[in-house]
Design an enzyme around this catalytic site. Structure first.
Site, PDB file in Angstrom:
ATOM      1  N   GLY A 279       0.798  -1.219   0.000  1.00 13.24           N
ATOM      2  CA  GLY A 279       0.000   0.000   0.000  1.00 13.24           C
ATOM      3  C   GLY A 279       0.833   1.272   0.000  1.00 13.24           C
ATOM      4  N   THR A 280       1.863   1.287   0.820  1.00 14.01           N
ATOM      5  CA  THR A 280       2.670   2.507   0.931  1.00 14.01           C
ATOM      6  C   THR A 280       3.327   2.854  -0.402  1.00 14.01           C
ATOM      7  OG1 THR A 280       3.057   2.074   3.265  1.00 14.01           O
ATOM      8  CG2 THR A 280       4.597   3.568   2.187  1.00 14.01           C
TER       9      THR A 280
ATOM     10  N   ASN B 142      -9.175   3.514   7.499  1.00 16.65           N
ATOM     11  CA  ASN B 142      -8.587   2.454   8.318  1.00 16.65           C
ATOM     12  C   ASN B 142      -8.861   2.600   9.807  1.00 16.65           C
ATOM     13  OD1 ASN B 142      -6.747   4.615   7.363  1.00 16.65           O
ATOM     14  ND2 ASN B 142      -5.460   3.892   9.025  1.00 16.65           N
TER      15      ASN B 142
ATOM     16  N   CYS C 224      -0.522   1.638  11.595  1.00 17.24           N
ATOM     17  CA  CYS C 224       0.628   1.640  10.694  1.00 17.24           C
ATOM     18  C   CYS C 224       1.736   2.531  11.238  1.00 17.24           C
ATOM     19  CB  CYS C 224       0.232   2.045   9.285  1.00 17.24           C
ATOM     20  SG  CYS C 224      -0.278   0.604   8.354  1.00 17.24           S
TER      21      CYS C 224
HETATM   22  C1  LIG Z   1      -5.639   2.888   4.293  1.00 18.11           C
HETATM   23  C2  LIG Z   1      -4.219   2.390   4.263  1.00 18.11           C
HETATM   24  N1  LIG Z   1      -3.381   2.817   3.297  1.00 18.11           N
HETATM   25  C3  LIG Z   1      -2.120   2.391   3.221  1.00 18.11           C
HETATM   26  C4  LIG Z   1      -1.603   1.502   4.119  1.00 18.11           C
HETATM   27  C5  LIG Z   1      -0.175   1.040   3.984  1.00 18.11           C
HETATM   28  O1  LIG Z   1      -0.136  -0.235   3.385  1.00 18.11           O
HETATM   29  P1  LIG Z   1       1.164  -1.176   3.544  1.00 18.11           P
HETATM   30  O2  LIG Z   1       1.218  -1.588   4.970  1.00 18.11           O
HETATM   31  O3  LIG Z   1       0.907  -2.323   2.602  1.00 18.11           O
HETATM   32  O4  LIG Z   1       2.345  -0.385   3.116  1.00 18.11           O
HETATM   33  C6  LIG Z   1      -2.425   1.042   5.166  1.00 18.11           C
HETATM   34  C7  LIG Z   1      -1.892   0.151   6.230  1.00 18.11           C
HETATM   35  O5  LIG Z   1      -2.406   0.125   7.330  1.00 18.11           O
HETATM   36  C8  LIG Z   1      -3.771   1.484   5.231  1.00 18.11           C
HETATM   37  O6  LIG Z   1      -4.605   1.076   6.190  1.00 18.11           O
END
Ligand SMILES: Cc1ncc(COP(=O)(O)O)c(C=O)c1O
Length: 380
Positions: A71-72, A151, A325
């Protein structure tokens, strides 16, 4: 002590079939998907198969899926590369105050480079009003990024409505669907989405893998530069075992989506009714009934969330406060602050309970039982 995990929005346990697929792929398919010999071709075949499953899951074409590290990376790529590559058309970007840090931090970085960012407010349910998006768009706006589902409080945004508004302009529309993917019905064409971020570890897949949907109608340069992988849109040797595991996780989620959504909504109601019966003074944050099924945010009145969390942890129950996160770091939630204002007690007295694979009604029962003990102890 049997530990109870109720923090699936932070990350989720790997499904046994995903584990098996990942392990078998790592053992048997170690070829580099860019190699032209048989080992490479086998790996390429797995990669193409997975891409096709990802594409179908959101109504996209296979060529529109760029596999990333999660996601990041997907969020960073969408925001930073859009802004930088479209700089000559304008330097104005729009997002909301309740986005994940993977969006907010890149936005702040771009501000440091001279871009202007409009951070749209939300109402007390965590919703961005599409009319505010409409009025914030300017001729020099190159990107609107509004998350699909939040989230921390589970709010689902009016993505189709916002998509239709942005489609009338020159701006690209990105949505962070990291929490919504899996449980929500996502159709990128119907919702007129140009860019969409997904992560595997939220749906019982491996960590460190995800994808970015990039509509064929737009151009986005590569964030990672180097080899020609992902048709030159994301350099780096593909993590085939993780991608194969991710594909398995998507297939399982699609088969179980309806039952899971129903089960999580029932668990949510169970939390609320058992807390009420136990006489706990609480309120639900956000629009729990119309939100993401697996996320429930609760204001436990007069109880500091960090103390509640630590005490429950000592009793073997894992829940979270604010965004997990930024783990280990319980800062006042920017989401609750945007919804209720800085000085509202909810900001420091709220916790998030989130459900997933393996969550049973009995676990909710134990959560409430222990929460009552901790609340009574802390109130003394
Ligand atoms: C809404 C949202 N975006 C992005 C991320 C980041 O994703 P990743 O952990 O795969 O980098 C998260 C992780 O909690 C999230 O909840």
């Amino acid at each position: 002590m049997e530990k109870i995990y109720l923090d699936h929005a932070a990350t989720s346990p790997v499904h046994p079939e995903v584990l098996e697929t990942t392990y078998e792929t790592m053992k048997n398919f170690y070829g580099n998907a860019s190699s032209i010999h048989g080992f490479g071709r086998e790996a390429r075949h797995l990669l193409d198969d997975a891409r096709s499953v990802f594409a179908k899951s959101i109504g996209a074409k296979q060529s529109e899926i760029v596999i990333t590290s999660g996601g990041t990376e997907s969020d960073n790529t969408a925001v930073i590369e859009t802004a930088l590559s479209r700089e000559s058309m304008g330097k104005h970007l729009i997002t909301s105050k309740v986005e994940h840090h993977a969006i907010l931090e890149p936005m702040e970085y771009l501000e440091s480079l001279g871009f202007e960012v409009t951070y749209l407010p939300v109402d007390e349910f965590g919703q961005v009003d599409p009319e505010l998006v409409q009025s914030a768009i300017r001729p020099d706006t190159t990107l609107v990024s509004i998350m699909y589902g939040n989230n921390e409080v589970g709010t689902l945004m009016n993505i189709a409505e916002i998509g239709a508004i942005v489609a009338e302009t020159e701006s690209y529309f990105h949505t962070d669907a990291v929490q919504a993917y899996g449980l929500e019905e996502i159709d990128v064409k119907r919702s007129q989405i140009d860019l969409l971020s997904v992560s595997a570890h939220k749906i019982n897949g491996p960590k460190g893998v995800g994808f970015l949907y990039v509509s064929e109608a737009i151009h986005l340069p590569s964030f990672m530069r180097g080899g020609e992988q992902e048709t030159k849109r994301r350099a780096g040797t593909e993590n085939i075992p993780a991608i194969a595991g991710f594909k398995k996780a998507v297939e399982i989620m699609q088969a179980e989506k309806v039952q899971r959504k129903e089960a999580y909504n029932t668990l949510k109601q169970q939390v609320v009714s058992e807390l009420t019966e136990a006489g706990i003074d609480f309120e639900v944050n956000g629009a729990s009934e119309n939100g993401l099924a697996h996320v429930l945010s609760l204001w436990i009145k007069e109880i500091p969330s960090d103390q509640l969390l630590m005490n429950l942890d000592l009793m073997g129950i894992a829940i979270s406060a604010g965004s997990a996160c930024t783990a280990g770091n319980i800062e006042p939630s920017h989401v609750l602050t945007a919804m209720y204002g800085e000085n509202n007690p909810r900001v420091s007295q709220s916790v998030r309970v989130s459900f997933g694979l393996g969550t049973e009604p009995q676990m909710i029962h134990e959560l409430v039982e222990k929460l009552v003990i901790v609340v009574n102890r802390l109130k003394k």
